[in-house]
Design a protein around this motif. Structure first.
Motif, mmCIF file in Angstrom:
data_model
loop_
_atom_site.group_PDB
_atom_site.id
_atom_site.type_symbol
_atom_site.label_atom_id
_atom_site.label_comp_id
_atom_site.label_asym_id
_atom_site.label_seq_id
_atom_site.Cartn_x
_atom_site.Cartn_y
_atom_site.Cartn_z
ATOM 1 N N ILE A 462 0.856 -1.059 0.213
ATOM 2 C CA ILE A 462 0.006 -0.009 0.032
ATOM 3 C C ILE A 462 1.346 1.712 0.451
ATOM 4 N N ILE A 463 2.194 1.250 1.076
ATOM 5 C CA ILE A 463 2.502 2.660 0.603
ATOM 6 C C ILE A 463 3.952 2.548 -0.730
ATOM 7 N N LEU A 464 3.995 1.563 -0.915
ATOM 8 C CA LEU A 464 4.459 1.391 -2.430
ATOM 9 C C LEU A 464 3.746 2.063 -3.414
ATOM 10 N N ILE A 465 2.824 1.857 -3.458
ATOM 11 C CA ILE A 465 1.571 2.464 -4.400
ATOM 12 C C ILE A 465 1.260 3.480 -4.081
ATOM 13 N N PHE A 466 1.059 4.245 -3.172
ATOM 14 C CA PHE A 466 0.416 5.128 -3.371
ATOM 15 C C PHE A 466 1.578 6.349 -2.827
ATOM 16 N N GLY A 467 2.837 5.923 -2.403
ATOM 17 C CA GLY A 467 4.090 6.955 -2.654
ATOM 18 C C GLY A 467 4.459 6.991 -3.898
ATOM 19 N N GLY A 468 3.946 5.749 -4.451
ATOM 20 C CA GLY A 468 4.617 6.202 -6.221
ATOM 21 C C GLY A 468 3.135 7.509 -6.192
ATOM 22 N N ILE A 469 2.275 6.756 -6.448
ATOM 23 C CA ILE A 469 1.025 8.103 -7.245
ATOM 24 C C ILE A 469 1.152 9.905 -6.626
ATOM 25 N N SER A 470 2.600 9.497 -5.203
ATOM 26 C CA SER A 470 2.886 10.958 -4.349
ATOM 27 C C SER A 470 3.818 11.143 -5.565
ATOM 28 N N VAL A 471 5.217 10.656 -5.840
ATOM 29 C CA VAL A 471 5.763 10.983 -6.570
ATOM 30 C C VAL A 471 5.801 11.495 -8.623
ATOM 31 N N TYR A 472 4.642 10.643 -8.532
ATOM 32 C CA TYR A 472 4.158 10.492 -9.967
ATOM 33 C C TYR A 472 3.200 12.228 -10.021
ATOM 34 N N GLY A 473 2.578 12.437 -9.173
ATOM 35 C CA GLY A 473 2.097 13.868 -8.779
ATOM 36 C C GLY A 473 2.656 14.577 -8.575
ATOM 37 N N ALA A 474 3.422 14.925 -7.679
ATOM 38 C CA ALA A 474 4.465 15.812 -7.983
ATOM 39 C C ALA A 474 5.683 15.474 -9.160
ATOM 40 N N PHE A 506 3.979 7.715 5.224
ATOM 41 C CA PHE A 506 4.742 6.929 5.080
ATOM 42 C C PHE A 506 4.687 7.405 2.870
ATOM 43 N N SER A 507 3.113 6.816 2.994
ATOM 44 C CA SER A 507 3.305 7.125 1.529
ATOM 45 C C SER A 507 3.826 8.707 1.256
ATOM 46 N N GLY A 508 3.558 9.964 2.041
ATOM 47 C CA GLY A 508 3.649 11.000 2.149
ATOM 48 C C GLY A 508 5.191 11.331 1.962
ATOM 49 N N LEU A 509 6.100 9.969 2.646
ATOM 50 C CA LEU A 509 7.773 10.415 2.781
ATOM 51 C C LEU A 509 8.071 10.300 1.665
ATOM 52 N N ILE A 510 7.173 8.925 1.060
ATOM 53 C CA ILE A 510 8.344 8.927 -0.374
ATOM 54 C C ILE A 510 7.826 10.533 -1.634
ATOM 55 N N GLY A 511 7.565 10.514 -1.354
ATOM 56 C CA GLY A 511 6.562 11.910 -2.287
ATOM 57 C C GLY A 511 7.367 12.960 -1.838
ATOM 58 N N GLY A 512 7.383 13.389 -1.031
ATOM 59 C CA GLY A 512 8.267 13.496 0.194
ATOM 60 C C GLY A 512 9.506 13.891 0.240
ATOM 61 N N PHE A 513 10.553 13.010 -0.238
ATOM 62 C CA PHE A 513 11.489 12.898 -0.551
ATOM 63 C C PHE A 513 11.574 12.918 -1.929
ATOM 64 N N TYR A 514 10.948 12.771 -2.763
ATOM 65 C CA TYR A 514 11.043 12.998 -4.422
ATOM 66 C C TYR A 514 10.927 14.273 -4.451
ATOM 67 N N ILE A 515 10.024 15.425 -3.774
ATOM 68 C CA ILE A 515 10.328 16.448 -3.663
ATOM 69 C C ILE A 515 11.635 17.353 -3.257
ATOM 70 N N MET A 516 11.914 16.696 -2.058
ATOM 71 C CA MET A 516 12.962 17.089 -1.825
ATOM 72 C C MET A 516 14.097 16.739 -2.905
ATOM 73 N N GLN A 517 14.676 16.620 -3.943
ATOM 74 C CA GLN A 517 15.074 16.443 -4.926
ATOM 75 C C GLN A 517 15.118 17.526 -5.959
ATOM 76 N N ASN A 518 14.086 17.990 -6.585
ATOM 77 C CA ASN A 518 14.375 19.175 -6.728
ATOM 78 C C ASN A 518 14.259 20.383 -6.611
ATOM 79 N N GLU A 519 14.872 21.009 -7.103
ATOM 80 C CA GLU A 519 15.755 22.751 -6.721
ATOM 81 C C GLU A 519 14.291 23.665 -6.893
ATOM 82 N N GLY A 520 13.947 24.726 -6.020
ATOM 83 C CA GLY A 520 12.326 25.793 -5.931
ATOM 84 C C GLY A 520 12.288 25.719 -4.642
ATOM 85 N N ASP A 521 11.629 27.546 -4.384
ATOM 86 C CA ASP A 521 11.389 27.891 -3.448
ATOM 87 C C ASP A 521 10.584 26.759 -2.619
#
Length: 642
Positions: A462-474, A506-521
């Protein structure tokens, strides 16, 4: 004296003027919040070409206020009691309006600064503008502390009469071109006038202030109501409203005339912003040839802001105190709550005065309230249909309200440039994001979530599936004004809804980790907010009874986004500019997109006949031990039988 005069006035005429008063309070409040800056600037840029916008806008706002008045006269309640009956979470409408009223106090700080600048020009160098504003607030508090509606009404009537005479004198001295005004009644859309038309529609006659008319009307009627009372006095109420909106129209056109004056136009380029100092200096020059013209303008400009502050604070304090008294078990009476609220209002206003820059404060707060006002039009229609037959609106009223509310909702959305540039493309990408959610809901894993039979291994999936959806959204986010706006909250929130805060976080943690890799304010804020979205969604669902509904989903997403884009930035980066930038660029598009994604998911649940009740959706250790003990007991029982 009043009793003596009343004895000489025929009874039928006295009844017609019985309710004159609440409308004047509304007119002063509306003129103060919108009458000067917008009207003068519109006149400077477009002359009288947009007078038709004023009339059309006031027609809708008259219909809106008429519906509110009919509710109060027939039920003996303020409109805020009616808003409690709107379907959804308990008291969600009045809570939302109350929050906006509190935020609007920042705008009142801006208005007091605006008014103090007028007085500062009249007495140059004597006082600082901020000191004048704070002294004015002290006078307002003194006048309101007694909690006397009659005192406020008399004060505002005096201000209204003075304003009409004083401003009329100044402007009539150099004449109003009636022919140009008449041509302005013909609907035309000059070049580059779309946004000014929208701004004028939102500003003229005010917005959420209109709800306060119900509070003042209830004070005036002292709670009397019923069919006989309604039929006897509804004409008097309508006359009060006609005078109120007529006064708003006159004041607006008079200030528009100032903008049309040749001097103002010659100093402004097409589309150039009109600042407060430019407005005052140029207007004073125009009025300098009129005897006492400059004195009248400065004093009455100050009085408009003073009167708007008096009526605005009084009406909001009365409304919120009645809400608190009727919705809670507090032992405080309404007068004490009223005074406490005045103290809270004053603290907010003083903070706004210290911040300075009144124009920006007023415009930002007005933008936040515009969408809610548009939605209130549809709520007013819903409430009207619940009234007794004798007090319901006519078909013409219903037609005006439907078209007006739709137009104002479209206007409010279009005024948010970030929604058009970002929100709509994100919704388009949201469609692709929802596809894997729909497929997931057809799997056995989803059924195990609903039945709360998840094992630890299932939870990881579940965490991996919705973490992946969060990454896609970001990943599919759109850069806008130095931030990346995305639908990255949808995945964690859905995970939180079906499996609780652990899976959502934890799903948000996966998406948040991806967001942290991007530069931006503000990348850290957006990353952390993705985690928080999943956790809060889980807790909302865990403690709700009866499963999730559309209204609960709206309330949940709105609460989460307010926390993430208002409270969280204040905790991490308590800077006004940071908060302002996030609100302007991110709040509306991200809220609408994430809300759309969650609502689609709720729709899938309803169509599939699923219901998510309180809980985590995960098989707990206690349940496993209980099942294991049950199996052992069964085996022992079988052994005993043998």
């Amino acid at each position: 004296m009043r009793k003596i005069l009343a004895s000489y006035i025929p009874k039928d005429i006295s009844d017609k003027f019985k309710f004159i008063g609440p409308g004047l309070l509304l007119a002063i409040a509306a003129s103060g919040e919108s009458g000067i800056a917008e009207a003068v600037e519109i006149g400077a840029h477009f002359h009288f070409d947009l007078i038709w916008v004023i009339l059309v806008t006031l027609l809708f706002k008259f219909a809106f206020t008429n519906g509110i008045a009919r509710y109060t006269l027939s039920t003996g309640e303020t409109i805020f009691e009616g808003l409690k009956k709107i379907p959804g979470p308990k008291n969600w409408t009045v809570i939302f309006v109350t929050v906006i009223y509190l935020l609007e106090m920042f705008g009142f700080g801006g208005m007091l600064l605006f008014g103090s600048i007028f007085l500062d020009y009249y007495l140059p160098g004597v006082y600082f503008s901020k000191l004048i504003a704070i002294m004015t607030l002290a006078i307002v508090m003194f006048l309101l502390w007694k909690d006397s509606y009659e005192r406020v009404e008399k004060l505002v009537i005096a201000i209204a009469i003075g304003l009409f005479i004083g401003i009329g004198y100044c402007l009539l001295e150099f004449g109003i071109p009636m022919e140009s005004v008449a041509f302005g009644l013909i609907p035309t859309v000059p070049h580059d006038s779309i946004l000014p038309i929208m701004a004028l529609m939102g500003a003229i006659g005010s917005g959420l202030n209109l709800l306060l008319y119900s509070v003042w009307l209830n004070e005036k009627s002292r709670g009397e109501h019923g069919e006989t009372y309604f039929k006897k006095y509804i004409l008097s109420v309508n006359l009060d409203l006609i005078l109120a909106f007529g006064l708003v129209a006159v004041i607006t056109v008079l200030f528009m005339t100032l903008g049309v004056s040749g001097f103002v136009v010659s100093f402004l380029g097409h589309g150039e912003e009109l600042t407060i100092d430019t407005l005052i200096v140029q207007t004073l020059y125009v009025l300098s040839n009129i005897p006492y013209g400059t004195v009248f303008f400065l004093i009455f400009g100050y009085l408009i802001m003073f009167g708007a502050t008096v009526t605005g604070m009084d009406g909001r304090a009365r409304a919120i105190s009645s809400i608190i008294k009727s919705s809670t078990e507090t032992k405080l009476d309404e007068k004490k709550i009223y005074r406490i609220l005045l103290g809270v209002f004053s603290a907010i206003i003083i903070s706004a005065i210290i911040m300075g820059d009144p124009t920006k404060v007023i415009h930002y707060v007005a933008a936040m309230a515009s969408i809610m006002f548009a939605l209130l039009g549809f709520m007013a229609i819903y409430i009207d249909l619940t009234l007794p037959a004798y007090s319901r609106g006519s078909r013409l009223w219903l037609l005006v309200m439907i078209f007006g509310s739709s137009a104002f909702l479209l206007m409010a959305l279009l005024m948010e440039g970030s929604l058009i540039e970002v929100g709509l493309p994100l919704i388009e990408r949201l469609v692709l994001l929802i596809v894997p959610v729909y497929i997931f809901m057809r799997t056995d894993l989803f059924k195990k979530c609903i039945q709360k039979k998840l094992e630890r291994y299932d939870l990881i999936w579940i965490i991996l599936i919705f973490g992946g959806i969060s990454v896609y959204g970001a990943l599919r986010g759109i850069p806008y004004s130095n931030v990346i706006i995305s639908a990255g909250h949808v995945g964690p929130m859905i995970a939180g809804i079906i499996c609780g805060p652990f899976a959502g976080g934890f799903s948000g943690l996966i998406g948040g980790f991806y967001i942290m890799q991007n530069e931006g304010d503000h990348s850290f804020i957006f990353a952390l907010s993705t985690i928080v979205a999943g956790i809060l969604a889980g807790y909302f669902t865990r403690y709700w009874r009866g499963g999730i509904t559309y209204s609960k989903a709206v309330f949940m997403v709105l609460s989460i986004e307010i926390f993430n884009l208002v409270i969280l930035p204040l905790i991490l980066k308590p800077e006004f500019e940071t908060l302002k930038n996030l609100l302007r660029t991110s709040f509306v598009p991200m809220t609408i997109v994430n809300m759309t994604g969650v609502l689609i998911f709720v729709y899938f649940l309803k169509e599939g006949g699923y219901e998510i009740s309180a809980g985590t959706g995960l098989t707990s250790l206690k349940e496993k031990i209980f099942r294991k003990n049950s199996k052992i007991s069964k085996k022992e029982n079988k052994g005993d039988k043998k």
